[in-house]
Structure formats: C-alpha cells, structure tokens
Design an enzyme around this catalytic site. Structure first.
Site, PDB file in Angstrom:
ATOM      1  N   CYS A 530     -40.105 -99.020  44.601  1.00 22.32           N
ATOM      2  CA  CYS A 530     -40.890 -97.892  45.102  1.00 22.32           C
ATOM      3  C   CYS A 530     -40.420 -96.552  44.533  1.00 22.32           C
ATOM      4  CB  CYS A 530     -40.879 -97.855  46.629  1.00 22.32           C
ATOM      5  SG  CYS A 530     -39.241 -97.702  47.360  1.00 22.32           S
ATOM      6  N   HIS A 818     -38.004 -95.767  51.749  1.00 24.29           N
ATOM      7  CA  HIS A 818     -39.227 -96.147  51.028  1.00 24.29           C
ATOM      8  C   HIS A 818     -39.906 -94.888  50.508  1.00 24.29           C
ATOM      9  CE1 HIS A 818     -42.627 -98.528  49.835  1.00 24.29           C
ATOM     10  NE2 HIS A 818     -43.448 -97.776  50.541  1.00 24.29           N
TER      11      HIS A 818
END
Length: 903
Positions: A530, A818
């Site tokens: 990510c 994230h």
C-alpha cells in the site's frame, strides 16, 4: 479413413464437468488449492483418456488433473447455461432439475419469475433474449423485460455495453443467468393472474382429497424462518419423513409468498399437494411457531441473543462444544423481530462498516480489510492486527480458513469449514462446519433463523473456531504458498493489466473521474504494497509534473537496472494506469523486485515501507536529479527529493468568535474551538524560518512530509493541506516585498514571526526604513534582524511582482499502517478522488485484493476553509473521507505546472 476420424475428433467440443464435492489439489507454484463443489471445468486434452483427465477450472483458472470420480458430466446443451451462473451451488441445483434443460428453448415473450434485488425477491417478467452478452462468449444469459410492480427496477433499455440485444422501456431490462429465472407455468390458465394460494382456497373449501398420505392435513397458520426471511403460511402436512422417523416431525406448508422450493414430495413419495414449487416449504417442527401473520407480510430476521450451550443434555452424537440454539416452546408466537442490521451477516456490530462490495463477488466472499480498520474477514480466522490481514496470513491461533478440512470433539466429527464470523452473544470467532455425516443436532447452515451458509439438512454445525483442529486423517502439512511468486502465477491471470509503450499523458475532470472511478481501478495491492500503490497513484494518475523521472536519460548498456526500472515504471505502470485506469499487482511486484535487488533489502517485496523510503530508493535507482535544492544560511546547498516539515514552537491562537465558516456553508460548527489545526503553509514557513533554510530555486514538484509522532500523539488534531502554497518568501536570491510598505525587503526577523501586531503567523521582512521603525519599539529592541541579499541593482519605490505559488495535487494518508491517497483530478473544488489499493478482498488467505477509486467531492468544502474556520468545525460532523484527509495526512504533493515544462 484415419484422416476423417482425425477431423471428427478435432471438431468434437471439449467436455464440460462440475466438481461434485470439495477437493484439494496440489500445485508446485500455488501450493495446496481448494476446489469447491460446483466449480465448472473443461476438458483440455482430447487425446488422452483415463481416471484423471486434464482439465481447466474456469472459476480460478487452475489447470491440472482431477479424478474422474468427482466430476459430473454436463450435457452440451447446458454448458452455456451453467457458465453464466456464478454460484457453484446454484449450478449443481440447476443441473439436477430436468426441466432446466428446456430453459434455453423457451419462446420469446414467455412469462417468467425473475430474482431481483439483494433479497432475491421474485418479480414478473417476460423473456426477450437468450444468448451471450459479448462477442466470443459462450455463457448463455436471459434478457428479460420487467413487468408489473418491478417496472423501473431494471438496468437498461435492452442494451448491454452499448450493444442492442432487444428493445424495451428504460430501466426495465435485466440480463440474468438461468439460476435467476423460473417459468410462470400457471399463468397460461384462466386463473393465471391469481396466486396458487388464492386458487387453492377456492377449491374444496381448503380440504384436499383423501388420496394423499395420512398426515396430509390442512392445519393452522404458522410462521418460521426460511433463508433470510420469516415466512408465513398454512400447514398442509405434519409428520415424520418417510424412512427418517428418527429425525423427528416435519411440517409442510403452503406459503403466502413465492419464497419456497418444495413440490410436496420427499424421495419420490408425495406427501401433500403444493400448487407451485415456489409456494411450498418443508421445515422441522422445531422451527415452526403459531402465527397470525398477514398473508402478504415478509419480515427480516435479526439474530437473537445466542446462548453458549444448551441447558439440557445434548444427544449422545452431538459434540458438547457445538453452539446450540436454545430450545423453544413448540407453539409459542415469536416476538416481533428487530430490524435487520445494515452490516453483513457474521460480522461483529462494534467495528465500522466496510465499504460496499463489487458486484462480481459471491455472497461468501465478504470483506477483507488488508490493513484498514474494518472487521476481520469472515473467510478466515481473524489475525492479530492489520498487518496480518494485509499479508494474507491467518493470524495467531488455528490458521484455519473457509475450505479447511477440520475435526471437532472426541471421538472426532469430520467436516469442512464453510463460514467464519461472529455471532451475537459469543465473544470469539465462530466456525460454521458442514459435516460429512448427518447429526440430529445439526442444521442446514442456519443458526436461529439466520443463514450463514448452505448445506444439506442436519449436516451444519456451529462451533467456536478455537475448538476446531485440522483433519488428522490428512497429516501431511500443506505446501506454503510463496506470495511473492504468486503475482506471476496463472492465478493472477484474470487480474492482469496490459503494457502500453506509447507515452500517455494524464486526463482530468470528468474524463479522469470516468476513467478511474469504480472497483478494480487504480493499482492493485498485494503483500504490504500500500505504501507504493498510494504513492504512485498520487504522483502519476492525474498529474504530469513528476514525468521527468519517466524520461530521464539512461544508458541500457552501462546501467541496465536503471533503464529496466524506468521502462517498467513508464510502460507497465504509469501509461496503463492513465489509459485503462488499472494496474495489476504483478507489475508493481516487478518494480519491488528491482528495488530489492538494487538495495540488497529483502523487505521491498513483502514488508511494510514508508513512501519516503520508497521514493528515495526509486529515484536513486533511476539516477534522476533531486527535486529540491535547499540552502542553509551557513552551509552549501543540499539536494533531496522530499522535505520533512517540523512543527512550530507556537501555541495556536484561539479562534475569535467572528471566525466563522463561509456564508451559507452546511459545515456544522462547534460552540467553541475544539480542534488544534495547522495549515501546510504555516508549517512550511515556520519550519524554514526556524531552521534558517531557503529554496535555491523554485521546485517544479514539492513533496512535503507532515509532522507525525505515531498514532497515539498528535501535535495537531488536523492539518489543513493548503490548496495554493506561496513559496515566494522562501526563495533564496530573489526580490521580496516589505511586510509593511511593499518596497524591496532587505532585512528578515525571526523573532517578529510571533508578533501578533504585525501580520501574525507570517514571515516578517522589511525594507531598510521599516526595519528601523519596527525595531525602535521597546518590545522589539532585543530582536536580531538578519540582512538578506537583494539581486540586481538598487531598487526604490513599491515592488510589483508575481507571487511564486504551487498547487496541491495529491495527499497521501495513513491510518493503522495502511496508506491511501486523495488526488485532485480537475480544476473545480469538487474534483477529488479517493484511492485504496486494498479496499476489498476476494477469497481467503490465497485471495486477491480489489482496489477501488471513488469520487469524494465533499472534501473540497473543507480545503477552502482557513485554519481558524477549520478549528471551529465540529469534529463529529466530519465524514469518513474528510476525516482521513484532514486528520491522517502523511504527505502533501505540490507542483508548479509552468516549471515542470522545463524538466
């Protein structure tokens, strides 16, 4: 003759099969692969015959040998019908019904029932088209025109992806597989518009002939849970089933609504008369309660509180660890069910709701958050945190997932996990198991009326996940899957993206929104990627100011790795992203491999990294010129690619009562200042001023890292990304205006920065005259102004010059390890896109992340506020997108389109 036989053999179409039971096969690259019953596969080698033909499984592209004993032959005329059906169980059901062979030959305008909506309700329709939806496809779909109350609930006017297949009014057409239609066989009679129940009441006053079984009765009205509804009807049968007296009593009913699937027979023996299979149901008497439901009422079932064990002794064959529904009085009216929760079945109520799923996923493939803050996936055992989810690991504990073969109790009962999730009243994960053998205490996959999976009656069992263990009859450990290599396997084939050689500039505005918005858009995430996905999407999706790195001169002969990385970045990632709106994980994994090889860092292909670490290593690999040149007052200019902002040693002044949001703004305000806010403009000026820094030259692309100290300590509740960043006064060797009179500035004062009497919160620079006047005041007598250089000759009078500004084009944010990104896709305040490379997941441990891009125009309202105005915004009013942008920003990306042309 042999040549003729050869031609006949070549023309023979390959055989098609359905897998009859769940199996596991081994693959050298993939490891152990689970194949679900109902998966469709196609014969690949027409020459060889044997007990294990070579087949290709169409559901996951696995290719290998499967034992012939587990394969069910599919007639040629049904192959196309089954290919269009996504649900494996629905395929088996479709194949088992002989009347389904006639569906493809139904005449045009045939009356049908068609399933629509999320609850699979039946609606009236007429058949208009039978055939494939796209050229080259063999999957047979049914095009129907909705009728009656369903008019307007369709998807088109008879066109599919621009191709006209039939004509009907707008929003009245649907294209569905054979599993979603049922002929309205009774509509051809004079009573065609009456429901079977209505005609039943008109015949014999509710009494049947005496030809049926002894238990064939017309009894009281009852209600019971059926799938995801509470259905009501009238009893027409009550008694034991033929040959299954030990299983207890069963009730057959004619329903008020077409939610049934029973024709009144059991193993070929007729138990009662059901006018239509859509209105018949056969259920255990334990599930039935007396009820006086209205004949048109269908209520949703909410999951009632669950007790962990039965207060009475369980049957000898029932495992003591099973979760058993509490025993209910036989003929007690049930309480009105609570409204059905909005979240998906099996997920715990407390966590935030996951984003909506793409339509391509089946019902069992629920949310997988991969590093976000959502609930654990019901397809697998919950892990210890976000990292476990993102890595595709099962987390601590059992390492079991949906499809695992397990055993419970001692002596053991064997079965396969069909569902993993949460049940109200149970504080830990629960597994739904389909047992190999029937159990008197088993269910059909439902728990207290709530459907979690489907299996034959008396074979479903719900137990705590920690009480499951792997099937001891198969002691060999499963081959671990190499997730790094997996990107290049055939399993990723359907997720692939194309290479584009031609230079593709970015698009903007509506064109960009149409290109990127939706599921399977952006860059697909895989194995902690990510940080890379969000950074690349921010840099290149809608902006060309960093394109210089794509064309920086390289020599393939002397520097092969740099040339290879640049070609990969340009032709396999950036150009396809801008042309098709999607890049698969195998392309970014190839770039991660090159970074890993160049830096001797084995973590680039599987571990978490930060955007600045990735960009520094990438630009070093590409050997590009640094984006920034910054000079300290006493040192030589330094070159870098990013700049880390440092927080000012200031206490933000309280907002005045007059500092309100713009007129007519719908943004809710709090009664008092409730958020500590800083803008990027303030942070950059303060950071440069207190460190004595200046830009040697105006950058074309400016990447700024926000001041962060982990998730537990934040100096600011929100950081406002300044839309237009003024860097004029941060440039070295340039003309600057006096803060007081706008003449050419010759002095700069650090101590004046905090002075509330002179443009507080801004840099203070003065001409010679104003510098003397300002520092003549006794409270500024201790200041130490610094002489700044003035290029060129002596200047007199006011200075009129263009301010040097940079525009915000993207923001990368982080929350719970994230990374996601917000990208400005056009000139309007509402032109903003949100990107998450792991917004959803298909499959369990060896599944695939599904990227998503969606428009978020609402964030534009907040970016136009000032620091004071934003500090007065009620934090609880921030929607999810705005909250993530303002409160979790990690890197703000600015550019100067004019200067980027020179690069």
């Amino acid at each position: 003759m042999s040549g003729a036989h050869e031609q006949i053999r070549k023309r023979r179409p390959p055989k098609t099969f359905l897998i009859s039971t769940d199996i596991k096969v081994r693959d050298q690259l993939e490891g152990t692969i689970s194949l679900q019953r109902g998966f469709i596969c196609q014969e690949q080698d027409l020459d060889k015959k044997g007990d294990s033909p070579w087949v290709k499984v169409l559901d996951n592209d696995f290719m290998g040998k499967i034992e012939r004993r587990v394969l069910i032959d599919v007639p040629t005329d049904l192959t196309g019908l089954l290919e269009a059906v996504r649900d494996p169980e629905a395929r088996l059901k479709l194949l088992s019904k002989k009347q389904n062979t006639q569906l493809a030959s139904l005449p045009s305008d045939s009356p049908l029932w068609v399933q629509i909506g999320q609850q699979d309700e039946l609606a009236e329709a007429e058949l208009k088209y039978i055939g494939p939806l796209t050229r080259g496809s063999s999957a047979v779909y049914f095009g129907v025109q909705l009728k009656g109350s369903a008019v307007g609930r369709g998807k088109s006017n008879g066109t599919y992806k621009g191709q006209r297949l039939f004509t009907c009014p707008e929003a009245c057409a649907l294209f569905v597989p054979a599993s979603h239609i049922r002929p309205r066989q009774w509509s051809s009679s004079s009573e065609g518009h009456q429901r079977p129940r209505e005609r039943e009441h008109r015949s014999s006053n509710g009494h049947h002939s005496s030809n049926g079984p002894q238990n064939h009765v017309r009894g009281p009205r009852v209600c019971f849970p059926l799938d995801d509804k509470v259905c009501a009807g009238e009893v027409v049968f009550c008694g034991p089933l033929p040959g299954r007296a030990s299983s207890g009593m069963y009730v057959g009913a004619i329903l008020d609504t077409p939610d049934g699937s029973w024709d009144g027979t059991y193993k070929g023996e007729k138990l009662c008369h059901i006018p239509s299979v859509l209105y018949g149901a056969l259920v255990s008497v334990n599930k039935v309660s007396l009820g006086k439901k209205s004949s048109r009422t269908v209520l949703k079932v909410a999951l009632p509180p669950v007790t962990k064990s039965v207060p009475v002794s369980p049957p000898a064959s029932a495992p003591k660890i099973a979760l058993m529904p509490p025993i209910k009085p036989a003929l007690k009216s049930p309480p009105l069910p609570l409204p059905k929760p909005a979240q998906k079945p099996g997920l715990p109520p407390p966590p935030p709701l996951p984003p909506p799923k793409p339509q391509g996923l089946t019902a069992g493939q629920q949310q997988h958050t991969n590093g976000t803050h959502g609930p654990a996936s019901p397809l697998r055992a919950p892990g210890n945190g976000d990292d476990a989810a993102e890595n595709g690991e099962a987390g601590s504990g059992s390492n079991l997932e949906v499809g695992s073969m397990v055993e419970v109790n001692d002596p053991p009962l064997f079965g396969v996990i069909r569902w993993i999730g949460w049940i109200n009243g149970i504080s830990e994960p629960v597994a739904g198991i389909e047992l190999e053998q029937e159990l008197s205490a088993g269910t059909d996959g439902s728990y207290l009326g709530e459907r979690h999976f489907r299996c034959p009656a008396n074979k479903g069992l719900f137990v705590k996940l920690r009480n499951c263990r792997r099937d001891s009859r198969f002691p060999a450990p499963e081959m671990p899957v190499n997730q790094v290599e997996r990107c290049n396997s055939i399993a990723f084939a359907e997720w692939g993206s194309e290479r584009v050689e031609e230079h593709t500039p970015p698009v903007e505005g509506d064109e960009a929104r149409d290109l990127y918005q939706g599921w399977k858009k952006g860059i697909q995430g895989h194995l902690n990627s990510c940080y890379l996905d969000a950074t690349l999407f921010s840099l290149f999706s809608c902006c060309s100011s960093a394109d210089c790195v794509l064309f920086w001169p390289t020599d393939p002969k002397t520097d092969q790795s740099s040339s290879q990385a640049q070609d990969l970045l340009r032709c396999d990632i950036v150009n396809p992203l801008r042309r098709y709106g999607y890049v698969c994980a195998s392309k970014t994994m190839a770039l991660r491999r090159l970074l890993e090889a160049a830096n001797s860092d084995m973590g680039f292909t599987n571990q978490e990294k930060d955007p600045e670490e990735f960009l520094n290593k990438l630009f070093q690999l590409l050997r590009v010129e640094p984006l920034l040149k910054i000079r300290s007052m006493s040192q030589q200019p330094q070159e870098c690619h990013l700049y880390q902002l440092f927080p000012p040693a200031l206490t933000p002044s309280p907002s005045s009562p007059e500092a309100l949001s713009p007129v007519n703004s719908p943004i809710p305000l709090s009664s008092a200042s409730s958020m500590r806010v800083a803008s990027v403009q303030t942070l950059l000026e303060s950071s440069f001023l207190h460190s004595g820094l200046k830009f040697v030259e105006a950058p074309s692309c400016l990447l700024l890292l926000m001041p962060r100290f982990g998730k537990d300590f934040k100096m600011f509740d929100a950081i406002l990304p300044t839309l237009s960043l003024d860097i004029t006064d941060l440039l070295d060797d340039t003309l600057r205006q006096c803060t007081i009179c706008q003449a050419v500035a010759e002095w700069e004062c650090l101590q004046c920065y905090d002075d509330v009497d002179i443009t507080p919160g801004h840099l203070k620079q003065y001409c010679k005259t104003c510098n003397v006047q300002v520092h003549s005041h006794r409270k500024r007598a201790s200041h130490s102004p610094v002489k700044i250089g003035v290029p060129g000759e002596q200047w007199t009078g006011p200075l009129h010059c263009t301010r040097q500004r940079m525009s915000l084009f993207a923001v990368t944010c982080i929350e719970t390890s994230h990374y996601v990104s917000f990208v400005k896709n056009g000139p309007l305040d509402t032109d903003w896109l949100f990107f998450d490379s792991m917004a959803d997941r298909e499959g369990g441990e060896n599944g695939f992340n599904i990227p998503q891009v969606k428009a978020c125009p609402e964030v534009g309202r907040y970016l136009s506020l000032s620091e004071e105005e934003l500090s007065r915004v009620d934090p609880s009013s921030l929607r999810e997108a705005a909250r993530r942008l303002l409160c979790d920003s990690y890197m703000c990306l600015y550019h100067s389109p004019e200067l980027s042309l020179y690069k």
